[in-house]
Design a protein around this motif. Structure first.
Motif, PDB file in Angstrom:
ATOM      1  N   GLU A  75     -24.981 -37.802 -32.531  1.00  0.00           N
ATOM      2  CA  GLU A  75     -25.901 -36.970 -31.963  1.00  0.00           C
ATOM      3  C   GLU A  75     -25.815 -35.621 -32.647  1.00  0.00           C
ATOM      4  OE1 GLU A  75     -24.125 -38.867 -30.325  1.00  0.00           O
ATOM      5  OE2 GLU A  75     -25.494 -40.277 -29.260  1.00  0.00           O
ATOM      6  N   VAL A  76     -24.559 -35.115 -32.880  1.00  0.00           N
ATOM      7  CA  VAL A  76     -24.534 -33.548 -33.126  1.00  0.00           C
ATOM      8  C   VAL A  76     -24.779 -33.888 -34.796  1.00  0.00           C
ATOM      9  CG1 VAL A  76     -22.817 -31.924 -33.900  1.00  0.00           C
ATOM     10  CG2 VAL A  76     -22.689 -33.110 -31.603  1.00  0.00           C
ATOM     11  N   LEU A  77     -24.277 -34.737 -35.564  1.00  0.00           N
ATOM     12  CA  LEU A  77     -24.903 -34.744 -37.096  1.00  0.00           C
ATOM     13  C   LEU A  77     -26.347 -35.155 -37.385  1.00  0.00           C
ATOM     14  CD1 LEU A  77     -21.783 -37.118 -38.286  1.00  0.00           C
ATOM     15  CD2 LEU A  77     -22.351 -34.755 -38.781  1.00  0.00           C
ATOM     16  N   SER A  78     -27.085 -35.461 -36.494  1.00  0.00           N
ATOM     17  CA  SER A  78     -28.645 -35.834 -36.670  1.00  0.00           C
ATOM     18  C   SER A  78     -29.325 -35.120 -35.811  1.00  0.00           C
ATOM     19  CB  SER A  78     -28.785 -37.179 -36.419  1.00  0.00           C
ATOM     20  OG  SER A  78     -28.515 -37.594 -35.069  1.00  0.00           O
ATOM     21  N   HIS A  79     -28.957 -34.044 -34.916  1.00  0.00           N
ATOM     22  CA  HIS A  79     -30.029 -33.454 -34.242  1.00  0.00           C
ATOM     23  C   HIS A  79     -29.934 -31.946 -34.359  1.00  0.00           C
ATOM     24  CE1 HIS A  79     -31.532 -36.702 -31.451  1.00  0.00           C
ATOM     25  NE2 HIS A  79     -30.921 -37.451 -32.320  1.00  0.00           N
ATOM     26  N   GLU A  80     -30.945 -31.074 -34.125  1.00  0.00           N
ATOM     27  CA  GLU A  80     -30.988 -29.560 -34.167  1.00  0.00           C
ATOM     28  C   GLU A  80     -30.696 -29.335 -32.799  1.00  0.00           C
ATOM     29  OE1 GLU A  80     -33.829 -27.710 -36.089  1.00  0.00           O
ATOM     30  OE2 GLU A  80     -33.290 -28.333 -38.093  1.00  0.00           O
ATOM     31  N   SER A  81     -30.275 -28.330 -32.428  1.00  0.00           N
ATOM     32  CA  SER A  81     -30.072 -27.797 -31.009  1.00  0.00           C
ATOM     33  C   SER A  81     -31.812 -27.236 -30.735  1.00  0.00           C
ATOM     34  CB  SER A  81     -29.260 -26.421 -31.046  1.00  0.00           C
ATOM     35  OG  SER A  81     -29.361 -25.821 -29.862  1.00  0.00           O
ATOM     36  N   GLN A  82     -32.194 -28.333 -30.094  1.00  0.00           N
ATOM     37  CA  GLN A  82     -33.591 -27.841 -29.494  1.00  0.00           C
ATOM     38  C   GLN A  82     -33.602 -27.713 -28.051  1.00  0.00           C
ATOM     39  OE1 GLN A  82     -36.407 -30.754 -31.107  1.00  0.00           O
ATOM     40  NE2 GLN A  82     -37.731 -29.135 -31.670  1.00  0.00           N
ATOM     41  N   PRO A  83     -33.806 -26.459 -27.326  1.00  0.00           N
ATOM     42  CA  PRO A  83     -33.680 -26.269 -25.874  1.00  0.00           C
ATOM     43  C   PRO A  83     -34.858 -26.978 -25.022  1.00  0.00           C
ATOM     44  CG  PRO A  83     -34.106 -24.266 -26.976  1.00  0.00           C
ATOM     45  CD  PRO A  83     -33.917 -25.460 -28.072  1.00  0.00           C
ATOM     46  N   GLY A  84     -34.497 -27.158 -23.985  1.00  0.00           N
ATOM     47  CA  GLY A  84     -35.718 -27.539 -23.080  1.00  0.00           C
ATOM     48  C   GLY A  84     -35.987 -26.256 -22.351  1.00  0.00           C
ATOM     49  N   ALA A  85     -37.062 -26.442 -21.683  1.00  0.00           N
ATOM     50  CA  ALA A  85     -37.507 -25.187 -20.784  1.00  0.00           C
ATOM     51  C   ALA A  85     -38.451 -25.786 -19.538  1.00  0.00           C
ATOM     52  CB  ALA A  85     -38.617 -24.487 -21.675  1.00  0.00           C
ATOM     53  N   VAL A  86     -37.938 -25.008 -18.506  1.00  0.00           N
ATOM     54  CA  VAL A  86     -38.759 -25.193 -17.231  1.00  0.00           C
ATOM     55  C   VAL A  86     -39.314 -23.742 -16.963  1.00  0.00           C
ATOM     56  CG1 VAL A  86     -38.308 -25.183 -14.665  1.00  0.00           C
ATOM     57  CG2 VAL A  86     -36.941 -26.743 -16.277  1.00  0.00           C
ATOM     58  N   GLU A  87     -40.721 -23.936 -16.446  1.00  0.00           N
ATOM     59  CA  GLU A  87     -41.322 -22.679 -16.047  1.00  0.00           C
ATOM     60  C   GLU A  87     -42.128 -23.073 -14.683  1.00  0.00           C
ATOM     61  OE1 GLU A  87     -44.521 -21.505 -18.772  1.00  0.00           O
ATOM     62  OE2 GLU A  87     -44.983 -20.075 -17.450  1.00  0.00           O
ATOM     63  N   ILE A  88     -41.418 -22.155 -13.717  1.00  0.00           N
ATOM     64  CA  ILE A  88     -41.981 -22.165 -12.283  1.00  0.00           C
ATOM     65  C   ILE A  88     -43.047 -20.990 -12.394  1.00  0.00           C
ATOM     66  CG2 ILE A  88     -41.396 -22.111  -9.953  1.00  0.00           C
ATOM     67  CD1 ILE A  88     -38.436 -23.110 -11.030  1.00  0.00           C
ATOM     68  N   ARG A  89     -44.174 -21.304 -11.880  1.00  0.00           N
ATOM     69  CA  ARG A  89     -45.311 -20.098 -11.530  1.00  0.00           C
ATOM     70  C   ARG A  89     -45.836 -20.423 -10.022  1.00  0.00           C
ATOM     71  NH1 ARG A  89     -50.784 -20.284 -12.446  1.00  0.00           N
ATOM     72  NH2 ARG A  89     -50.982 -22.521 -12.846  1.00  0.00           N
ATOM     73  N   HIS A  90     -45.550 -19.294  -9.492  1.00  0.00           N
ATOM     74  CA  HIS A  90     -46.107 -19.079  -8.089  1.00  0.00           C
ATOM     75  C   HIS A  90     -47.517 -19.205  -7.951  1.00  0.00           C
ATOM     76  CE1 HIS A  90     -45.864 -16.399  -4.167  1.00  0.00           C
ATOM     77  NE2 HIS A  90     -45.950 -17.824  -3.962  1.00  0.00           N
ATOM     78  N   LEU A  91     -47.952 -20.088  -7.067  1.00  0.00           N
ATOM     79  CA  LEU A  91     -49.648 -20.171  -6.842  1.00  0.00           C
ATOM     80  C   LEU A  91     -49.768 -19.567  -5.628  1.00  0.00           C
ATOM     81  CD1 LEU A  91     -49.817 -23.888  -7.602  1.00  0.00           C
ATOM     82  CD2 LEU A  91     -50.035 -22.047  -9.345  1.00  0.00           C
ATOM     83  N   ALA A  92     -49.298 -19.791  -4.620  1.00  0.00           N
ATOM     84  CA  ALA A  92     -49.668 -19.103  -3.329  1.00  0.00           C
ATOM     85  C   ALA A  92     -48.725 -19.519  -2.236  1.00  0.00           C
ATOM     86  CB  ALA A  92     -51.164 -19.220  -3.127  1.00  0.00           C
ATOM     87  N   GLY A  93     -48.463 -18.583  -1.184  1.00  0.00           N
ATOM     88  CA  GLY A  93     -47.874 -18.855  -0.273  1.00  0.00           C
ATOM     89  C   GLY A  93     -46.189 -19.646  -0.558  1.00  0.00           C
ATOM     90  N   ASP A  94     -45.988 -20.806  -0.234  1.00  0.00           N
ATOM     91  CA  ASP A  94     -44.741 -21.363  -0.644  1.00  0.00           C
ATOM     92  C   ASP A  94     -45.042 -22.576  -1.802  1.00  0.00           C
ATOM     93  OD1 ASP A  94     -45.785 -23.441   0.802  1.00  0.00           O
ATOM     94  OD2 ASP A  94     -44.283 -23.702   2.117  1.00  0.00           O
ATOM     95  N   ARG A  95     -46.085 -22.406  -2.335  1.00  0.00           N
ATOM     96  CA  ARG A  95     -46.574 -23.287  -3.350  1.00  0.00           C
ATOM     97  C   ARG A  95     -46.300 -22.792  -4.759  1.00  0.00           C
ATOM     98  NH1 ARG A  95     -51.337 -27.117  -1.283  1.00  0.00           N
ATOM     99  NH2 ARG A  95     -50.358 -27.801   0.620  1.00  0.00           N
ATOM    100  N   TYR A  96     -45.602 -23.683  -5.667  1.00  0.00           N
ATOM    101  CA  TYR A  96     -45.262 -23.519  -7.041  1.00  0.00           C
ATOM    102  C   TYR A  96     -45.687 -24.502  -7.932  1.00  0.00           C
ATOM    103  CZ  TYR A  96     -42.460 -19.702  -4.961  1.00  0.00           C
ATOM    104  OH  TYR A  96     -42.025 -18.680  -4.111  1.00  0.00           O
ATOM    105  N   GLU A  97     -46.000 -23.931  -9.210  1.00  0.00           N
ATOM    106  CA  GLU A  97     -46.138 -25.079 -10.326  1.00  0.00           C
ATOM    107  C   GLU A  97     -44.939 -25.291 -11.093  1.00  0.00           C
ATOM    108  OE1 GLU A  97     -49.768 -25.890 -13.277  1.00  0.00           O
ATOM    109  OE2 GLU A  97     -48.403 -24.550 -13.978  1.00  0.00           O
ATOM    110  N   VAL A  98     -44.361 -26.550 -11.297  1.00  0.00           N
ATOM    111  CA  VAL A  98     -43.224 -26.616 -11.941  1.00  0.00           C
ATOM    112  C   VAL A  98     -43.533 -27.489 -13.418  1.00  0.00           C
ATOM    113  CG1 VAL A  98     -40.830 -27.261 -11.895  1.00  0.00           C
ATOM    114  CG2 VAL A  98     -41.814 -26.465  -9.664  1.00  0.00           C
ATOM    115  N   ALA A  99     -43.343 -26.705 -14.319  1.00  0.00           N
ATOM    116  CA  ALA A  99     -43.399 -27.434 -15.610  1.00  0.00           C
ATOM    117  C   ALA A  99     -42.072 -27.863 -16.265  1.00  0.00           C
ATOM    118  CB  ALA A  99     -44.585 -26.743 -16.625  1.00  0.00           C
TER     119      ALA A  99
END
Length: 340
Positions: free
Chosen positions: A25-49
């Motif tokens: 995996e190290v020989l054939s892959h670049e380091s490509q990070p993942g990402a999580v984005e949490i966006r506050h919508l209203a009250g206790d609700r959030y969008e999680v991507a």
């Protein structure tokens, strides 16, 4: 070629054999990070991507595990892009805030990728944190100090260059062409300036390069160096052998776009962009200097020990650089045109 450079051949062969012991995996892959984005919508609700990167059509082995008290509202959405799978859902934190909550990433420990987490609150404030293979979880906390942000992007840049074997192989090919220490300094400096320019341009959004053809072009730059190394060994001349800094600059522009692909996928908040760019680039430079220093240290060790190597050893690095560059060029071109 001056005397010290002839010891680069066994040093590079030694390093090459060490690389072969790394996981596939190290020989054939670049380091490509993942990402999580949490966006506050209203009250206790959030969008999680959750953006799970894909490389060579393989799904990322890590998955996002939300805190147990979070409740998903509605149907989660899954969408595949060219280089990632994007999972989006709306959640309720059951009246509790984000502070102290823990996101886990089972499977991340078996990868070489980090996951950057960005939280955008309703008041406009943005917070970030990172999960790593050595610590596959992240605790959500308040705003961080600048030095924590700097340390994370410095590590990401360092991590990206040392696990980006195509970038390292290009630098290694240049080392086999240069004829003197002055030429080595010129070539490495030229490569640094070139990739810093395109890294900044791409990260700031002024230009971008599509990833599949970019990866194929980077592989082509490695394949190009194979015959040049053999010409240099036979004592022949060419523009690249006479002025390797020109090739370093030209192809360095391509590699800079490649570095930017690792940084841009982290979802950097705009307020952190200058710091992120600066420290990521410093991390790349630091990793590059470590790699070059390791090669020169090995060459110095073999020269000091006066080890006599068989003649065939001297041609192995050139054929390895050229053949691996050719393999990646064909593989990435096939991926680009949708062959496999």
């Amino acid at each position: 070629m001056v005397s010290w450079t002839k010891y680069l051949w066994p040093a590079i062969l030694f390093l090459w054999l060490a690389l072969l012991l790394l996981p596939n995996e190290v020989l054939s892959h670049e380091s490509q990070p993942g990402a999580v984005e949490i966006r506050h919508l209203a009250g206790d609700r959030y969008e999680v991507a959750w953006r799970a990167p894909i490389y060579y059509n393989k799904p990322h082995p890590a998955r996002l595990q939300l805190p147990k008290n979070w409740q998903t509202i509605g149907q989660p959405v899954q969408r595949r892009t060219r280089d990632a799978i994007l999972f989006t859902r709306i959640v309720s934190t059951q009246g509790e805030g984000l502070d102290g909550q823990i996101l886990r990433f089972p499977g991340l420990e078996s990868t070489i990728t980090d996951v950057f987490i960005k939280i955008a609150l309703a008041d406009g404030s943005v917070m970030t944190t990172t999960a790593r293979p050595t610590r596959p979880w992240a605790e959500l906390r308040g705003e961080r100090s600048w030095h924590i942000t700097a340390r994370e992007y410095l590590f990401l840049g360092f991590h990206h260059i040392l696990l980006g074997l195509d970038h390292l192989l290009f630098v290694l090919g240049l080392l086999l062409i240069v004829k003197s220490r002055v030429m080595l300094l010129q070539t490495i400096t030229s490569f640094t300036i070139a990739h810093s320019i395109t890294l900044a341009i791409a990260t700031l959004g002024y230009a971008r390069a599509p990833l599949p053809p970019l990866n194929a072009a980077i592989a082509l730059s490695i394949m190009f160096l194979g015959p040049e190394i053999m010409r240099a060994r036979r004592g022949e001349d060419s523009l690249t052998i006479a002025r390797p800094w020109l090739a370093a600059f030209g192809f360095g522009l391509l590699h800079g776009f490649g570095f930017a692909s690792g940084l841009s996928t982290t979802g950097i908040p705009k307020t952190e962009l200058p710091w992120a760019l600066l420290w990521f680039n410093l991390g790349v430079e630091f990793g590059q200097l470590v790699f070059v220093s390791l090669i020169l240290l090995l060459a110095w060790s073999f020269r000091t020990l006066k080890i006599v190597w068989p003649k065939w050893v001297e041609v192995v690095p050139a054929y390895s650089v050229g053949s691996l560059g050719a393999y990646w060029t064909i593989q990435r071109t096939m991926i680009m045109i949708g062959g496999f």
